[in-house]
Enzyme design. Structure first.
Site, PDB file in Angstrom:
ATOM      1  N   HIS A  45      59.525  21.800  17.962  1.00  0.00           N
ATOM      2  CA  HIS A  45      60.701  22.049  18.799  1.00  0.00           C
ATOM      3  C   HIS A  45      61.544  23.143  18.161  1.00  0.00           C
ATOM      4  CE1 HIS A  45      62.319  19.452  15.642  1.00  0.00           C
ATOM      5  NE2 HIS A  45      63.478  20.045  15.892  1.00  0.00           N
ATOM      6  N   HIS A 127      64.268  29.088  15.313  1.00  0.00           N
ATOM      7  CA  HIS A 127      62.900  29.014  14.793  1.00  0.00           C
ATOM      8  C   HIS A 127      62.278  27.673  15.179  1.00  0.00           C
ATOM      9  CE1 HIS A 127      65.120  26.701  11.819  1.00  0.00           C
ATOM     10  NE2 HIS A 127      63.963  26.117  11.500  1.00  0.00           N
TER      11      HIS A 127
END
Length: 176
Positions: A45, A127
């Site tokens: 995620h 990220h």
């Protein structure tokens, strides 16, 4: 003596990838996890706002923070896989994140203020963590388009044995 304190829950808002994006992320980390601890595929995620440990009674307020987001869907492209030596992370990241991503983060942070949740002082660095305890690796280009159509509220450490991942999606919101 009975303990009346309720256990806290650890929460965060995130972008949760569709299956084809998840597969591309797993493929992108190939060769970069020697000796590292790869992130379970179901846990991949992009964190938007880390909330942390909170009393479960705050959950309705936190959900309202998601309800109050007004933003159109947008496109995000993950363009590189790199090692962050200080954190020893192998991460997939965008080279030039779209302004809409930062707008989404900002709206969530502002909407959480009435819940008593302050934004993290660190600059947001988008990220996807592919692995932890990673050895240094030269950055590698990738091209993983991610049509962002929704975001989620997730709970850490919620999955039970045999469920694979360590996160549980509690709720999701569609972007306009």
């Amino acid at each position: 003596m009975k303990d009346d304190r309720r256990a806290s829950i650890r929460l965060f808002f995130a972008l949760w990838p569709q299956e084809h994006i998840r597969s591309a992320l797993v493929q992108a980390r190939a060769g970069g996890v020697d000796g590292a601890r790869p992130t379970h595929p179901q846990d991949l995620h992009m964190t938007l706002v880390f909330i942390g440990d909170v009393d479960p009674d705050l959950l309705p307020c936190i959900e309202t923070a998601g309800d109050d987001v007004a933003l159109a869907a947008f496109e995000l492209t993950l363009e590189r896989v790199e090692t962050w030596p200080r954190q020893r992370l192998l991460a997939a990241a965008p080279h030039d994140p779209p302004p809409a991503l930062f707008n989404l983060v900002s709206q969530l942070q502002q909407n959480l203020l009435p819940c008593g949740i302050q934004p993290e002082p660190r600059r947001y660095r988008p990220h996807v963590t592919l692995a932890r305890k990673a050895a240094r690796k030269d950055p590698a280009p990738v091209a993983i388009p991610w049509p962002v159509q929704d975001f989620v509220l997730a709970r850490s450490g919620a999955a039970g044995p045999g469920n694979g991942g360590g996160y549980q999606v509690l709720r999701s919101w569609q972007l306009d």
